[in-house]
Write an enzyme that holds these catalytic residues in place. Structure first.
Site, PDB file in Angstrom:
ATOM      1  N   GLU A 194       1.819   0.225  -5.267  1.00 41.49           N
ATOM      2  CA  GLU A 194       1.252   1.684  -5.653  1.00 41.49           C
ATOM      3  C   GLU A 194       2.208   2.596  -5.579  1.00 41.49           C
ATOM      4  OE1 GLU A 194      -3.467   2.196  -4.452  1.00 41.49           O
ATOM      5  OE2 GLU A 194      -1.945   2.495  -2.464  1.00 41.49           O
TER       6      GLU A 194
ATOM      7  N   ASP B 182       0.915  -1.425  -0.143  1.00 47.54           N
ATOM      8  CA  ASP B 182      -0.285  -0.658   0.352  1.00 47.54           C
ATOM      9  C   ASP B 182       0.670   1.355  -0.041  1.00 47.54           C
ATOM     10  OD1 ASP B 182      -2.382   1.161   0.423  1.00 47.54           O
ATOM     11  OD2 ASP B 182      -1.798   2.066   2.298  1.00 47.54           O
TER      12      ASP B 182
END
Length: 805
Positions: A470, A433
């Site tokens: 990400e 993340d």
């Protein structure tokens, strides 16, 4: 300490700092580039810095006349790394005779460990820890195993400007009580914690020859089975649901696995804060009553919001402790259940041919400060684990309490935690993340540590573990302000994947932060306008052609050196073609460095995106076709295709753009294919109200709702497109040079037919190309390729819904 009438009071001693004429050492400037221009001072060598860091500290500056000019606190991570960086054991280390506990806390003035009788029982004993160079430790009898404990740390905390006594879990905990109120002293290697045949699981792992063979299905654990009546009611919504081999959900996953799908990406499954582990405390809505309200009503969302902090639902991006499975997904949050059942889940998915990816959230923590059960790391070494701005305030660009992987022991904790999940739970991959908020060096070190794992020594083949994340570049880390970060462009050449927002935005149109009516290649830009664009028709045609260029680079692995004839007729490398904000479209050095996708848990589902952006008068048949077109572009792309759970069955969240806390109601997945969850009420006000005027008329329009036949047809087409991907290695080329030599696009340049992409992939003999035509137009388009005869792929020949193109 305090400042009164310009005078510093309340201090015990002071040290005169020595000005340095030289700038900061290169090693310091590289680690903390945002302060590289600061003036430099030296602490005299006679000062005991090891004891100094345990105190409240302030820096005061004075003019030539001795008048105080300014006073500020200190940030200590740099000196803590220089003096106390530690590579030895941490956490609980078990031997036959005893258990050694190790805690890194160099700023602590005192530390002890409190042992308890059970997860909620009384205090049994408090044992003093001994310190050596910042490491606190103690040895206790082996028969204390299975007791619960907390560390008691006396430490100065900058958030309160006081010396505080903090009770905290072990940062290296491998077991917890419900809600993490205590750490369970557990030997993770105990035979009693292993499912049958657990040690042999490495021999049963699904085959994976190359990372280029990977395809990923992103799934939330509770979504998978919360509404699945074929799962035992006591197992729904948790780890054990995956062990129900004949459930509707497992049958669905098995069909995709047989077609070629390789990995299931599970949203956060470590210990996070936002769901109570005690099931008796959960609150639920009456779904039968909510179903009686109209599809565009605000009653459903009001009922969900009223209990959303007390229901069992959240995505889990609010980490407390990274190294222990989440208790709310276990049958019992205390004791061994969460460990055993997590392992059973991995085992069950592996046995139907699917490897398991764990979603890890190392970029921030749920809480900080000396109080509260969900603050752990900031109690142990206050101010160290979290990234702070120049004024000493915690950075919150990643949500809250941003962590600082540029600090040695944060980097170490991240890598150690990954090894824990890879070795102890046999996890097959990790999705990071906000990976861009982590330093590139940490990611490279993590990859190296994982890939060095071997079956003989660790029971794991680390060469098969894939990393991606990400790579967004924003906040305080943007443009390498905190060191070289793991952003998209920086990760080129590492073999670590990053999400490709270029292909996502070009297929869908606009971006998730813009107007939801912005159209893209698949949603009707220029060819089927929805009324949003009032400008020149030539502008939308040009925008469509630009999107086609971006998609074609994505289809070619998003390679920075792939050369495309663009819509202007120019030959350009992927890195020379820019997005609308000026960033290069192509940025990878290898196809395994791009995660190609059109939807994920964030933002609307694919079907909801299509329903928002396409003209209101479009038929449901056309919307289904567009859904399949978008999925096909991802499935037939070079690189790693990534699909959000339910996009293959027209999943809807009733147009909710951020369903992280929207309960089971808006996040429903139906593997019986009876419904796609469209029109279950206006989505929650907080993130959607500004678009309710667009959402309401669509939800209330019956033509938007697909039938079961639509859902089944789209799923059949999705399975077919997976079969096509895995029918030939040409769709999964593993090197940049292979793609540059074999992948061609045929509808390019000035004379291109709008809304049509034609890609060919040639085999080694150049006489049997695979052809993919991706056609947004309603009617078939004849785009000739000299010397090539085209026909429907064998996987599609029995599918009546496939068009001749």
């Amino acid at each position: 300490m305090r400042v009164s009438d310009g005078v510093i009071e309340g201090y015990d001693s002071k040290v005169d700092l020595q000005p340095e004429h030289a700038s900061l050492p290169d090693s310091v400037a590289q680690k903390f580039p945002f302060i590289s221009s600061y003036r430099t001072f030296r602490v005299p060598s006679s000062v005991d810095v090891a004891n100094l860091v345990k105190c409240q500290l302030a820096i005061a500056s004075f003019d030539a006349h001795g008048k105080r000019q300014d006073v500020t606190g200190l940030q200590l991570p740099g000196v803590l790394d220089d003096m106390f960086a530690y590579t030895g054991p941490l956490g609980a280390v078990f031997s036959d005779e005893d258990v050694c506990l190790y805690l890194w806390a160099p700023t602590a003035q005192d530390a002890s460990v409190c042992f308890f009788d059970g997860p909620a029982g009384p205090l049994l004993q408090t044992v003093q820890l001994k310190e050596l160079n910042g490491l606190w430790s103690v040895t206790v009898p082996r028969d204390w195993e299975n007791l619960y404990y907390l560390y008691e740390v006396k430490v100065y905390h900058p958030s309160t400007s006081q010396v505080e006594t903090c009770l905290a879990d072990d940062p290296y905990a491998r077991g917890l009580s419900a809600n993490g109120t205590r750490t369970w002293l557990v030997d993770i290697n105990s035979e009693t914690l292993k499912p049958a045949s657990w040690d042999e699981l490495s021999d049963e792992k699904p085959n994976l020859d190359s990372f280029s063979d990977i395809s990923i299905y992103e799934l939330h654990i509770r979504d998978f089975s919360a509404h699945d009546c074929t799962v035992d009611c006591n197992s729904r919504g948790g780890f054990r649901a995956f062990t129900c081999q004949d459930s509707a959900g497992m049958c669905h996953l098995r069909k995709m696995s047989v077609a070629g799908l390789t990995h299931v990406h599970l949203l956060p499954s470590f210990h996070f804060a936002s769901v109570d582990d005690n099931k008796n405390n959960w609150k639920f809505v009456d779904e039968a009553e909510l179903a009686k309200f109209p599809p565009g009503s605000d009653e459903q969302q009001a009922a969900i919001v009223a209990i959303q902090e007390e229901d069992p639902y959240n995505w889990g991006y609010d980490p407390v402790l990274w190294g222990v499975p989440k208790g709310s997904y276990a049958s019992n949050p205390d004791g061994p259940s969460r460990i055993i059942e997590y392992r059973q889940m991995v085992q069950a998915l592996n046995r139907i041919g699917l490897r398991v990816v764990m979603d890890v959230v190392y970029n921030h923590l749920n809480s900080s400060g000396p109080f509260g059960v969900s603050s752990v790391l900031d109690k142990i070494v206050p101010g160290y684990y979290l990234r702070r701005d120049i004024n000493g305030q915690i950075e919150n660009s990643a949500a809250m309490n941003n962590t600082a992987s540029e600090h040695f022991m944060v980097d170490r904790l991240i890598v150690d935690d990954l090894l824990n999940w890879a070795i102890n739970y046999k996890v097959d991959g990790f999705r990071f993340d906000l990976m861009g908020h982590i330093m590139k060096n940490t990611m490279i070190r993590a990859k190296s540590a994982l890939q060095n794992l071997t079956r003989d020594v660790h029971g794991v083949d680390g060469s098969k573990i894939y990393l991606y994340g990400e790579g967004w570049d924003f906040g305080e880390v943007a443009q390498n302000k905190r060191g070289i970060n793991a952003s998209q462009i920086n990760m080129s050449g590492t073999g670590i994947g990053s999400f490709n927002d270029r292909i996502r935005d070009s297929v869908n149109g606009g971006n998730p932060f813009g107007n939801p009516l912005q159209q893209g290649f698949s949603t009707g830009l220029f060819l089927e306008p929805n009324g949003y664009y009032q400008g020149n028709e030539a502008d939308t045609r040009r925008a469509l052609a630009t999107y086609a260029d971006h998609i074609q680079i994505g289809l070619a692995g998003n390679l920075k050196d792939y050369v495309l004839i663009t819509h202007t007729g120019e030959a350009k490398k992927g890195s020379e073609i820019n997005t609308f904000d000026g960033s290069p479209v192509g940025y990878t050095s290898s196809p395994v460095e791009t995660i190609n996708y059109v939807s994920a848990h964030d933002n609307e589902t694919l079907f909801d995106t299509v329903s928002l952006k396409t003209p209101i008068g479009l038929s449901i048949d056309e919307r289904c076709r567009i859904n399949h077109l978008a999925s096909s572009m991802i499935a037939l792309s070079q690189g790693i295709p990534f699909f959000h759970a339910g996009d293959e069955i027209l999943r809807s969240k009733s147009l909710d753009r951020d369903s992280y806390n929207s309960g089971d109601w808006f996040n429903k997945l139906d593997f019986t294919y009876e419904t796609n969850n469209w029109g279950v009420g206006l989505p929650p006000r907080d993130k959607n109200e500004e678009n309710w005027h667009l959402i309401k008329p669509r939800l209330e329009n019956p033509s938007f709702r697909p039938s079961k036949n639509h859902i089944l047809s789209v799923f059949d087409n999705f399975v077919d497109i997976l079969k096509i991907r895995y029918s030939s290695p040409l769709f999964r080329l593993s090197t940049a040079s292979d793609i540059e030599q074999r992948v061609r696009f045929h509808n390019t340049g000035h004379s291109l037919v709008p809304g049509v992409i034609v890609m060919s992939i040639e085999d080694a003999r150049n006489d049997r190309p695979e052809i993919a035509q991706l056609d947004k137009r309603r009617s078939s388009q004849a785009v000739s390729i000299p010397g090539v005869h085209r026909s429907i792929h064998r996987a599609q020949k029995n599918n009546s819904s496939v068009r001749s193109t």
